[in-house]
Design a protein around this motif. Structure first.
Motif, PDB file in Angstrom:
ATOM      1  N   ILE A   1      65.156 -25.634  43.346  1.00 22.14           N
ATOM      2  CA  ILE A   1      64.781 -26.029  44.821  1.00 22.14           C
ATOM      3  C   ILE A   1      63.285 -26.323  44.704  1.00 22.14           C
ATOM      4  N   ILE A   2      62.842 -27.357  45.231  1.00 24.77           N
ATOM      5  CA  ILE A   2      61.326 -27.622  45.409  1.00 24.77           C
ATOM      6  C   ILE A   2      61.038 -27.516  47.048  1.00 24.77           C
ATOM      7  N   ALA A   3      60.105 -26.717  47.223  1.00 21.51           N
ATOM      8  CA  ALA A   3      59.526 -26.384  48.547  1.00 21.51           C
ATOM      9  C   ALA A   3      58.251 -26.492  48.831  1.00 21.51           C
ATOM     10  N   ASP A   4      57.849 -27.196  49.886  1.00 24.10           N
ATOM     11  CA  ASP A   4      56.500 -27.452  50.248  1.00 24.10           C
ATOM     12  C   ASP A   4      56.106 -27.008  51.518  1.00 24.10           C
ATOM     13  N   VAL A   5      55.261 -26.598  51.582  1.00 21.16           N
ATOM     14  CA  VAL A   5      54.605 -25.882  52.665  1.00 21.16           C
ATOM     15  C   VAL A   5      53.088 -26.461  52.940  1.00 21.16           C
ATOM     16  N   SER A   6      52.904 -26.911  54.458  1.00 22.11           N
ATOM     17  CA  SER A   6      51.275 -27.373  54.589  1.00 22.11           C
ATOM     18  C   SER A   6      50.981 -26.499  55.801  1.00 22.11           C
ATOM     19  N   ALA A   7      49.606 -26.700  55.983  1.00 25.44           N
ATOM     20  CA  ALA A   7      49.228 -26.409  57.311  1.00 25.44           C
ATOM     21  C   ALA A   7      47.626 -27.220  57.482  1.00 25.44           C
ATOM     22  N   ASN A   8      47.875 -28.300  58.606  1.00 31.36           N
ATOM     23  CA  ASN A   8      46.854 -29.218  58.982  1.00 31.36           C
ATOM     24  C   ASN A   8      46.296 -28.714  60.137  1.00 31.36           C
ATOM     25  N   PHE A   9      44.747 -29.056  60.441  1.00 27.58           N
ATOM     26  CA  PHE A   9      44.300 -29.130  61.723  1.00 27.58           C
ATOM     27  C   PHE A   9      43.780 -30.425  62.106  1.00 27.58           C
ATOM     28  N   TRP A  10      43.961 -30.741  63.343  1.00 29.08           N
ATOM     29  CA  TRP A  10      43.490 -31.846  63.807  1.00 29.08           C
ATOM     30  C   TRP A  10      42.438 -31.847  64.968  1.00 29.08           C
ATOM     31  N   PHE A  11      41.370 -32.239  64.815  1.00 25.44           N
ATOM     32  CA  PHE A  11      40.284 -32.234  65.373  1.00 25.44           C
ATOM     33  C   PHE A  11      39.692 -33.715  66.284  1.00 25.44           C
ATOM     34  N   GLN A  12      39.822 -33.633  67.512  1.00 30.01           N
ATOM     35  CA  GLN A  12      39.317 -34.587  68.481  1.00 30.01           C
ATOM     36  C   GLN A  12      40.410 -35.689  68.136  1.00 30.01           C
ATOM     37  N   LYS A  13      41.477 -35.540  67.804  1.00 31.45           N
ATOM     38  CA  LYS A  13      42.614 -36.598  67.203  1.00 31.45           C
ATOM     39  C   LYS A  13      41.859 -37.629  66.576  1.00 31.45           C
ATOM     40  N   LYS A  14      40.733 -37.090  65.897  1.00 29.20           N
ATOM     41  CA  LYS A  14      40.423 -37.929  64.893  1.00 29.20           C
ATOM     42  C   LYS A  14      40.379 -37.569  63.157  1.00 29.20           C
ATOM     43  N   LEU A  15      40.181 -36.291  63.096  1.00 35.10           N
ATOM     44  CA  LEU A  15      40.008 -35.586  61.706  1.00 35.10           C
ATOM     45  C   LEU A  15      41.206 -34.819  61.449  1.00 35.10           C
ATOM     46  N   THR A  16      41.611 -35.106  60.461  1.00 38.65           N
ATOM     47  CA  THR A  16      42.601 -33.996  60.027  1.00 38.65           C
ATOM     48  C   THR A  16      42.181 -33.425  58.527  1.00 38.65           C
TER      49      THR A  16
ATOM     50  N   GLN B   1      41.325 -40.607  61.602  1.00 41.15           N
ATOM     51  CA  GLN B   1      41.983 -41.709  62.412  1.00 41.15           C
ATOM     52  C   GLN B   1      40.611 -42.827  62.725  1.00 41.15           C
ATOM     53  N   VAL B   2      40.717 -43.842  61.893  1.00 46.78           N
ATOM     54  CA  VAL B   2      39.514 -44.803  61.889  1.00 46.78           C
ATOM     55  C   VAL B   2      39.676 -45.357  63.370  1.00 46.78           C
ATOM     56  N   THR B   3      40.804 -46.008  63.762  1.00 43.25           N
ATOM     57  CA  THR B   3      40.739 -46.486  65.195  1.00 43.25           C
ATOM     58  C   THR B   3      42.085 -46.146  65.549  1.00 43.25           C
ATOM     59  N   PRO B   4      42.657 -46.177  66.904  1.00 39.01           N
ATOM     60  CA  PRO B   4      43.886 -46.130  67.304  1.00 39.01           C
ATOM     61  C   PRO B   4      44.853 -46.194  66.426  1.00 39.01           C
ATOM     62  N   GLY B   5      44.627 -47.568  65.826  1.00 42.82           N
ATOM     63  CA  GLY B   5      45.715 -47.961  65.112  1.00 42.82           C
ATOM     64  C   GLY B   5      45.566 -47.872  63.606  1.00 42.82           C
ATOM     65  N   MET B   6      44.776 -47.261  62.993  1.00 42.88           N
ATOM     66  CA  MET B   6      44.511 -47.042  61.588  1.00 42.88           C
ATOM     67  C   MET B   6      44.234 -45.757  61.167  1.00 42.88           C
ATOM     68  N   PHE B   7      44.926 -45.162  60.316  1.00 44.92           N
ATOM     69  CA  PHE B   7      44.720 -43.788  59.870  1.00 44.92           C
ATOM     70  C   PHE B   7      44.568 -43.724  58.134  1.00 44.92           C
ATOM     71  N   VAL B   8      43.501 -43.281  57.723  1.00 44.94           N
ATOM     72  CA  VAL B   8      43.381 -43.165  56.340  1.00 44.94           C
ATOM     73  C   VAL B   8      43.446 -41.698  55.831  1.00 44.94           C
ATOM     74  N   GLY B   9      44.301 -41.472  54.667  1.00 41.36           N
ATOM     75  CA  GLY B   9      44.343 -39.653  54.253  1.00 41.36           C
ATOM     76  C   GLY B   9      44.421 -39.641  52.761  1.00 41.36           C
ATOM     77  N   TYR B  10      43.712 -38.614  52.418  1.00 44.91           N
ATOM     78  CA  TYR B  10      43.692 -38.410  50.956  1.00 44.91           C
ATOM     79  C   TYR B  10      44.151 -36.950  50.395  1.00 44.91           C
ATOM     80  N   SER B  11      44.839 -36.950  49.390  1.00 43.63           N
ATOM     81  CA  SER B  11      44.982 -35.441  49.015  1.00 43.63           C
ATOM     82  C   SER B  11      44.868 -35.246  47.445  1.00 43.63           C
ATOM     83  N   TYR B  12      44.493 -34.129  47.192  1.00 49.38           N
ATOM     84  CA  TYR B  12      44.273 -33.606  45.730  1.00 49.38           C
ATOM     85  C   TYR B  12      44.880 -32.404  45.499  1.00 49.38           C
ATOM     86  N   ASP B  13      45.982 -32.688  44.394  1.00 46.30           N
ATOM     87  CA  ASP B  13      46.901 -31.277  44.032  1.00 46.30           C
ATOM     88  C   ASP B  13      46.304 -30.827  42.719  1.00 46.30           C
TER      89      ASP B  13
END
Length: 308
Positions: free
Chosen positions: A229-244, A262-274
Motif C-alpha cells: 500500500i502507498i500512503a501519502d499524508v500532507s499538511a498545507n497552510f493557506w495564507f491570505q488566499k494567496k500563498l500555500t 495564487q498569482v491571480t484569481p485564475g492562475m496558481f503555480v505550485g512546486y514540490s521537492y521530494d
C-alpha cells in the motif's frame, strides 16, 4: 578498464532502483500535488471547482538516475449549466526506462445535494485508452532473448468509477481508475505484465485558524493486489488566499516540501521537492514537481480561489 569500485557502485544503484520500482509495481503514476490534481485520482471530482479548471503537472523523479520516471499530466474539467453534471478530460504521459505509457480518459460526474448544510455526494465514471510503447534499445536491454527482439505498441480500453462526498470544509473520495486488465511495463521483472485494479482513497479537511490563515491536512491511499500500500499524508497552510506552504510524507518512500502561489484569481503555480528516505537517496538528487492551474471566471460570478 572499469574500476571494481565503480562496478560495485553501479550494482548497488541497480538493486535500489529495482527494489523501489517493485514497491510501486502495477501502480498508476503518482503525484506529490495530488491535492491539486484530484481529477486524476477520482472521476467524481469533475466539475467540483465550479468553473472551467485546467491543471498541468510535470514530475521528474529521482533526478540523476538514467531511466527514472518522468510524468506529465493535463486535466481539464468544468460543470455544466445546471451544476449537477461535470465533464472532464485527463491526459497522462508516464515514461520509465524503455517504456512509455499514455493515458487518455473522459470523465463524467453527477452531484446530488444531501442536505441544506452543503453536503453533497458526487458519482463519477471514466472511460478511455491506455497506450503502452517500449523501445528495448534504451537502457541495458542488449539481450538476444526473443522477449526484447520486438518493440511493443499496445492500446487497451479503460473504464473506471468513483464516489466523492464533500462540503465546503471537507471531502472524502473512493475510486477505481480502471476495472479492466491492461498491460504495463514492470521495471522489476524488466518485461510487460498485466496490471491489476488500483484502489484509491482520498480525503481532507480545512480548518479556519484565523481570518487570513487556513490549514488543510489531507491523505491519499493507493492499493493494488500484489504490491505494498502507498500512503501519502500532507499538511498545507493557506495564507491570505494567496500563498500555500506545507509538508508531505509518503510511507516508506519520501518526505516533501510544498509551496504555491495564487498569482491571480485564475492562475496558481505550485512546486514540490521530494527527498527519498530509502537507501536510493545516496544516488539521486531528489524529485521535482511543478503544477500550473488556470481557471476561468464564469458569467455573472466572481472567481474566488478555493483550497480544494
Amino acid at each position: 578498464m572499469i574500476h571494481k569500485s565503480s562496478i560495485i557502485k553501479r550494482l548497488i544503484v541497480l538493486v535500489f532502483v529495482l527494489v523501489s520500482a517493485h514497491s510501486m509495481a502495477q501502480q498508476d503514476p503518482q503525484y506529490t500535488h495530488y491535492m491539486f490534481n484530484t481529477l486524476s485520482v477520482n472521476p467524481a471530482y469533475a466539475g467540483q471547482r465550479e468553473t472551467l479548471s485546467v491543471v498541468g503537472i510535470h514530475r521528474s523523479q529521482w533526478v540523476g538516475i538514467d531511466g527514472a520516471p518522468q510524468t506529465q499530466s493535463l486535466g481539464i474539467h468544468s460543470p455544466l449549466r445546471n451544476e449537477r453534471i461535470g465533464l472532464g478530460l485527463n491526459i497522462v504521459s508516464d515514461a520509465l526506462g524503455p517504456a512509455k505509457e499514455t493515458f487518455v480518459d473522459a470523465n463524467f460526474s453527477y452531484t446530488i445535494p444531501l442536505n441544506a448544510n452543503d453536503l453533497k455526494l458526487s458519482f463519477g465514471v471514466k472511460g478511455g485508452l491506455h497506450i503502452l510503447e517500449t523501445d528495448w534499445s534504451k537502457g541495458r536491454f542488449q539481450n538476444p532473448d526473443v522477449v526484447f527482439s520486438d518493440n511493443i505498441n499496445r492500446t487497451s480500453p479503460m473504464v473506471g468509477a468513483g464516489l466523492y462526498l464533500h462540503t465546503r470544509k471537507w471531502y472524502f473520495g473512493a475510486a477505481v481508475p480502471n476495472f479492466l486488465q491492461t498491460d504495463h511495463y514492470d521495471d522489476y521483472i524488466e518485461s510487460v505484465a498485466t496490471e491489476r485494479m488500483n484502489f484509491y482513497l482520498i480525503g481532507g479537511y480545512v480548518f479556519n485558524l484565523s481570518e487570513t490563515t487556513e490549514f488543510k491536512p489531507a491523505f491519499l491511499v493507493k492499493g493494488v493486489s500484489g504490491a505494498p500500500i502507498i500512503a501519502d499524508v500532507s499538511a498545507n497552510f493557506w495564507f491570505q488566499k494567496k500563498l500555500t506552504a506545507g509538508l508531505a510524507w509518503r510511507w516508506d518512500d519520501s518526505v516533501s516540501a510544498l509551496a504555491g502561489f495564487q498569482v491571480t484569481p485564475g492562475m496558481f503555480v505550485g512546486y514540490s521537492y521530494d527527498m527519498t528516505t530509502t537507501g536510493l537517496n545516496n544516488y539521486n538528487s531528489g524529485t521535482h514537481e511543478i503544477t500550473l492551474r488556470f481557471e476561468v471566471k464564469r458569467l455573472g460570478r466572481i472567481l474566488s480561489p478555493r483550497f480544494f
